[in-house]
Design an enzyme around this catalytic site. Structure first.
Site, PDB file in Angstrom:
ATOM      1  N   ILE A 146      65.999 116.605  61.200  1.00 37.18           N
ATOM      2  CA  ILE A 146      65.522 115.907  62.177  1.00 37.18           C
ATOM      3  C   ILE A 146      65.251 114.739  61.984  1.00 37.18           C
ATOM      4  CG2 ILE A 146      63.747 116.064  63.697  1.00 37.18           C
ATOM      5  CD1 ILE A 146      63.482 119.018  63.668  1.00 37.18           C
ATOM      6  N   CYS A 147      65.997 113.524  62.696  1.00 35.61           N
ATOM      7  CA  CYS A 147      65.706 112.238  62.561  1.00 35.61           C
ATOM      8  C   CYS A 147      66.052 111.824  61.267  1.00 35.61           C
ATOM      9  CB  CYS A 147      64.171 111.870  63.061  1.00 35.61           C
ATOM     10  SG  CYS A 147      63.869 110.156  63.222  1.00 35.61           S
ATOM     11  N   GLN A 148      64.760 111.156  60.534  1.00 31.70           N
ATOM     12  CA  GLN A 148      64.989 110.705  59.152  1.00 31.70           C
ATOM     13  C   GLN A 148      65.392 111.997  58.044  1.00 31.70           C
ATOM     14  OE1 GLN A 148      61.431 109.935  56.778  1.00 31.70           O
ATOM     15  NE2 GLN A 148      62.334 108.029  55.937  1.00 31.70           N
TER      16      GLN A 148
END
Length: 361
Positions: A146-148
């Protein structure tokens, strides 16, 4: 006298009365509310190291044979994935039959100042993957980044391809130099070496301020003006306060890892330039041959769609799927639409991979 401002006195008085009523109701409701909590889905601790914990979500009997390990970003706490019972990515994945694990990175302090991306990826993340693999007696598991954490999962899969069976990325930045990436524009001229040398670990409050100023009117004024509209609704008021708690319950960033991520990803864009190294090991997205599901949000102001869709051009696998979600960076986890669409899409995609790979679904 002519004036472009036309006010109906009766309507204005009614608006004032409604405003006063909601304020009065809010003054009664707020003291009655307990501090809102998140992370309601039953779970057990299966691995810990330093400040890191790996949680296994329980309460259902999974039908999936291969577990999913969620890799969240280092920014904010991981509990956006389990914000409340009716807004929970992990709970909905469990209901689909998935076996779900989650890495909780914890809260870095001065002892973590020198942790590097190598420590996080080839150290912590690798040992978390091993812990889950060994619990299930498997050579490889599924990763959901998720994301980074999605960028981390891409890097990890490229370096440890034998340990990842299927890879799912959500709102994950890949090309950090797309024209609409405001965060990237902001940090291009940042002297990150001096910044980290002076600050050490990067304070959570500073990081939150940066994100809030990306949409200053919406995130610093409009939402609090809009709060008046729900002061007389205890359930909605509790939901608002829970989200506020999550936003400001953020960990500091380990200084050295922050330095490397800003320089190599945001400033250098090395992930798509095929020049990234972590711990002396090259990271080549072309080496990722596993099936990949890439989910992005169409109204994402933190990870613009083009920044995520760029993965298609650089990934090595032929089994690549994109899913567009009509919402924003946070809405993809907590909106009603997300509950109906995202977990089922993940489950169906994983189920289809089993069929392709010759296993019973």
């Amino acid at each position: 006298m002519y004036t472009p401002l036309r006010i109906d006195p009766a309507q204005a008085l009614a608006e004032i009365n409604r405003f006063q009523h909601k304020l009065a109701a809010g003054m009664q409701n707020l003291p009655k509310l307990d501090e809102p909590e998140y992370a309601h889905t039953p779970r057990e601790l299966v691995y810990c190291e330093d400040k890191l914990k790996v949680w296994h979500f329980t309460g259902t009997r999974p039908t999936a044979k291969t577990p999913v390990l969620i890799v969240y970003a280092l920014v904010n706490t991981v509990w956006m994935t389990d914000l409340q019972p009716d807004r929970s990515l992990v709970r909905n994945l469990l209901e689909q039959g998935e076996d779900v694990y989650l890495i909780d990175w914890g809260y870095p302090d001065g002892a973590d100042r020198w942790l590097t991306l190598d420590d996080y990826l080839n150290g912590y993340l690798d040992r978390c993957v091993d812990a889950v693999r060994h619990r299930h007696g498997l050579d490889a598991i599924n990763l959901l980044g998720i994301c980074q954490g999605g960028a981390f999962s891409l890097c990890y899969t490229a370096m440890h391809p034998d340990k990842v069976k299927n890879l799912i990325t959500m709102v994950t930045p890949v090309d950090f130099h797309t024209p609409d990436n405001m965060l990237s524009h902001w940090v291009q001229n940042l002297d990150v070496d001096r910044f980290v040398d002076v600050m050490g670990n990067i304070p959570a409050g500073l990081m939150n301020w940066v994100y809030l100023t990306l949409k200053p009117l919406r995130l610093n004024q409009q939402k609090y003006v809009g709060l008046v509209d729900i002061l007389d609704n205890p359930a909605e008021l509790e939901n608002f306060l829970r989200m506020e708690k999550w936003i400001f319950d953020s960990p500091d960033q380990a200084g050295e890892a922050f330095r490397q991520f800003i320089k190599d990803f945001y400033q250098g864009n090395k992930l798509v330039k095929h020049s990234l190294e972590i711990g002396g090991r090259p990271v080549d997205l072309g080496l990722i041959q596993q099936p990949v599901l890439n989910i992005y949000a169409e109204q994402d102001h933190l990870v613009p769609p083009d920044a995520s869709r760029a993965l298609r051009q650089h990934i090595g696998t032929r089994d690549y799927t994109e899913v567009a979600f009509k919402g924003g960076h946070i809405g993809i986890y907590v909106s009603g639409r997300a509950q109906r669409e995202v977990p089922p899409a993940i489950h169906q995609w994983l189920r289809a991979r089993l069929t392709k790979q010759g296993f019973e679904p």
